[in-house]
Design a protein around this motif. Structure first.
Motif, PDB file in Angstrom:
ATOM      1  N   THR A 173      10.160 -30.025  -5.698  1.00 47.35           N
ATOM      2  CA  THR A 173       9.167 -31.096  -5.511  1.00 47.35           C
ATOM      3  C   THR A 173       9.833 -32.354  -4.976  1.00 47.35           C
ATOM      4  OG1 THR A 173       9.331 -32.079  -7.710  1.00 47.35           O
ATOM      5  CG2 THR A 173       7.849 -30.214  -7.483  1.00 47.35           C
ATOM      6  N   LEU A 174      11.152 -32.441  -5.133  1.00 51.03           N
ATOM      7  CA  LEU A 174      11.882 -33.611  -4.618  1.00 51.03           C
ATOM      8  C   LEU A 174      12.498 -33.309  -3.256  1.00 51.03           C
ATOM      9  CD1 LEU A 174      13.846 -34.614  -7.870  1.00 51.03           C
ATOM     10  CD2 LEU A 174      11.692 -35.589  -7.043  1.00 51.03           C
ATOM     11  N   GLY A 175      12.264 -32.090  -2.758  1.00 54.43           N
ATOM     12  CA  GLY A 175      12.863 -31.701  -1.485  1.00 54.43           C
ATOM     13  C   GLY A 175      14.338 -31.349  -1.600  1.00 54.43           C
ATOM     14  N   LEU A 176      14.770 -30.951  -2.801  1.00 50.03           N
ATOM     15  CA  LEU A 176      16.184 -30.623  -3.023  1.00 50.03           C
ATOM     16  C   LEU A 176      16.341 -29.148  -3.356  1.00 50.03           C
ATOM     17  CD1 LEU A 176      17.038 -33.609  -5.401  1.00 50.03           C
ATOM     18  CD2 LEU A 176      17.212 -33.540  -2.903  1.00 50.03           C
ATOM     19  N   LYS A 177      17.575 -28.661  -3.244  1.00 48.84           N
ATOM     20  CA  LYS A 177      17.870 -27.297  -3.670  1.00 48.84           C
ATOM     21  C   LYS A 177      18.281 -27.307  -5.146  1.00 48.84           C
ATOM     22  CE  LYS A 177      20.088 -27.237   0.390  1.00 48.84           C
ATOM     23  NZ  LYS A 177      21.177 -27.061   1.319  1.00 48.84           N
ATOM     24  N   ALA A 178      18.375 -26.129  -5.723  1.00 47.18           N
ATOM     25  CA  ALA A 178      18.833 -26.041  -7.113  1.00 47.18           C
ATOM     26  C   ALA A 178      19.801 -24.883  -7.263  1.00 47.18           C
ATOM     27  CB  ALA A 178      17.639 -25.844  -8.046  1.00 47.18           C
ATOM     28  N   LEU A 179      20.867 -25.128  -7.994  1.00 44.29           N
ATOM     29  CA  LEU A 179      21.802 -24.064  -8.355  1.00 44.29           C
ATOM     30  C   LEU A 179      21.902 -24.051  -9.873  1.00 44.29           C
ATOM     31  CD1 LEU A 179      25.234 -23.312  -6.707  1.00 44.29           C
ATOM     32  CD2 LEU A 179      24.888 -23.077  -9.140  1.00 44.29           C
ATOM     33  N   VAL A 180      21.719 -22.857 -10.437  1.00 41.69           N
ATOM     34  CA  VAL A 180      21.624 -22.730 -11.884  1.00 41.69           C
ATOM     35  C   VAL A 180      22.733 -21.802 -12.390  1.00 41.69           C
ATOM     36  CG1 VAL A 180      20.174 -21.515 -13.549  1.00 41.69           C
ATOM     37  CG2 VAL A 180      19.162 -23.258 -12.081  1.00 41.69           C
ATOM     38  N   LEU A 181      23.505 -22.284 -13.355  1.00 42.92           N
ATOM     39  CA  LEU A 181      24.571 -21.471 -13.945  1.00 42.92           C
ATOM     40  C   LEU A 181      24.103 -20.984 -15.314  1.00 42.92           C
ATOM     41  CD1 LEU A 181      27.494 -23.956 -13.180  1.00 42.92           C
ATOM     42  CD2 LEU A 181      26.856 -21.922 -11.839  1.00 42.92           C
ATOM     43  N   LEU A 182      24.025 -19.685 -15.477  1.00 44.08           N
ATOM     44  CA  LEU A 182      23.560 -19.130 -16.753  1.00 44.08           C
ATOM     45  C   LEU A 182      24.711 -18.364 -17.404  1.00 44.08           C
ATOM     46  CD1 LEU A 182      20.101 -17.718 -15.575  1.00 44.08           C
ATOM     47  CD2 LEU A 182      20.584 -19.953 -16.625  1.00 44.08           C
TER      48      LEU A 182
END
Ligand SMILES: *Cc1c(COP(=O)(O)O)cnc(C)c1O
Length: 418
Positions: free
Chosen positions: A144-153
């Motif tokens: 929604t902010l026009g950004l990417k996301a990287l998630v470490l699980l």
């Protein structure tokens, strides 16, 4: 002959929805310095609902016992984004820094000297346990902010994965599936992976790819602004309790909320301290859900988060902290009897509390946090303290608030145990 009704007359026939009036009703009045802190709205522009839980409440049986009126605050209904939960409220105060041309708090907590980003963030990076709710909220927000996301699980966090009968399903369903659907890059870390303690190598990798990564610590609690959202929520709750015309003391005497990474509880404590007269009898009980760290560890963290939020919202530093608004160790009340055998492990008693809530109130809780909070709250209602509280204050009714912080999407990964 059919005649078109002129527009103006249609609108005059509509029920008089006073927009301004509704807005006003949902306004939180924050004190000066707090009101000026930048906030990016993520939640709905109305309060998350508070409603009674009639089946769990018990009527007054004077002279022996006070009635206990139990309510739920639905933070799981607080935002239009995926899997609404408490992290969106925290993120509202973090987004202005994310979007700033010169972000201030983008670094990993172990690397506070990390150089400037030289521009607004391009990708949000965060971490959590395999079934983390926090990462999903960051992932949904990013787009929604026009950004990417990287998630470490991390496979190594907690015991939910190990306790699962179907580990492959555990690492691909529930919140993991949702993270992927939301377009986040998901990296599953093996147990003992050094990145689970220090994600800086990932941030460096992104920097060499010409990204400007913005690191958000797990649960957003170690973030300098992480406690503000729930400090604001305290003012929201105060407004709602006035509108509800509660019986007895007229306020929520007990508030039960999960305490995981700690800034939800810390923020609430700071907000209530700022908003209320010197001597408040309100009891805020943080329910722990993991035996990994002792209670003292959580107490110290929550105290730090509460004081950090307090400084930002207008307690003027040391003087005020020594005054009637001082936040002291006694303000941090943690319940650690229901942590069970591990973070993310659903024990039989928690499952039972979830079933009671589902069967009596039609409300679904999550297996990691709110299930344990409900169990704790039901136990407190059975025990003496709440009744003693009522006797000391000569109240025939005690008002209890259960904060539903969300997390139901993890249930998909618990299908084999529920
Ligand atoms: C993260 C989370 C919590 C705990 O909040 P903290 O601020 O980390 O203590 C409670 N409930 C749910 C559903 C969560 O996702």
């Amino acid at each position: 002959m059919f005649q078109m009704t002129p527009k103006s007359s249609i609108s005059s026939q509509l029920p008089k929805l006073s927009r301004a009036g509704e807005q006003l009703k949902s306004m939180v009045q924050l004190p000066g310095p707090f009101a000026e802190l930048p906030r990016h709205p993520i939640l709905y522009n109305h309060f998350s609902p508070i409603h009674p839980l009639p089946s769990l409440s018990t009527p007054s049986q004077r002279p022996k016992q006070a009635g206990i009126n139990i309510y739920a605050k639905r933070e799981d209904h607080g935002a239009p984004l995926a899997c609404a939960g408490n992290k969106y409220r925290k993120l509202e105060y973090i987004v202005p820094d994310i979007l700033s041309p010169t972000p201030t708090y983008h670094y990993h907590e172990h690397h506070p000297t990390t150089e400037k980003l030289n521009g607004p963030a391009t990708i949000l990076v965060t971490e959590g346990a395999i079934q983390s709710n926090h990462t999903v909220q960051v992932a949904a927000l990013a787009h929604t902010l026009g950004l990417k996301a990287l998630v470490l699980l991390s496979r190594g966090t907690g015991g939910g994965l190990l306790a699962s009968h179907d580990q492959d399903a555990f690492v691909s369903s529930g919140n993991v599936q949702i993270n992927r659907m939301l377009g986040a890059e998901v990296r599953v870390l093996e147990e003992g992976d050094p990145i689970s303690n220090d994600a800086n190598p990932v941030l460096e990798e992104l920097r060499t790819r010409e990204e400007r990564p913005y690191w958000i610590p797990g649960g957003a609690s170690l973030h300098a602004l992480g406690g503000l959202g729930y400090a604001r929520a305290a003012f929201e709750i105060e407004t709602q309790e006035r509108e509800l015309n509660l019986k007895g003391s007229g306020q929520f005497d007990y508030i039960f909320v999960a305490c995981g990474s700690g800034s939800t509880l810390g923020g609430l404590i700071a907000g209530f301290k700022l908003g209320e007269p010197a001597i408040t009898t309100r009891q805020i009980i943080g329910v722990l859900n993991s035996p990994t760290k002792p209670r003292s560890y959580h107490e110290a963290r929550v105290l730090t988060f509460a004081r950090r939020a307090a400084e930002l919202i207008g307690f003027d530093g040391k003087n005020r902290l020594e005054s009637e608004h001082a936040i002291i160790t006694d303000d941090v009340r943690l319940e650690d009897r229901f942590v069970g055998t591990g973070y993310g492990i659903l024990d039989a008693e928690t499952k039972e509390a979830m079933e009671v809530m589902a069967n009596s109130e039609g409300i679904i809780l999550d297996p990691v946090y709110t299930g344990k909070v409900a169990r704790a709250m039901m136990q407190w209602v059975r025990e003496h303290e709440i009744q003693q509280f009522a006797r000391q204050r000569e109240l025939d009714e005690v008002n209890v608030l259960f904060i539903h912080t969300g997390g139901q999407a993890a249930l998909g990964a618990y299908a084999d145990v529920i």
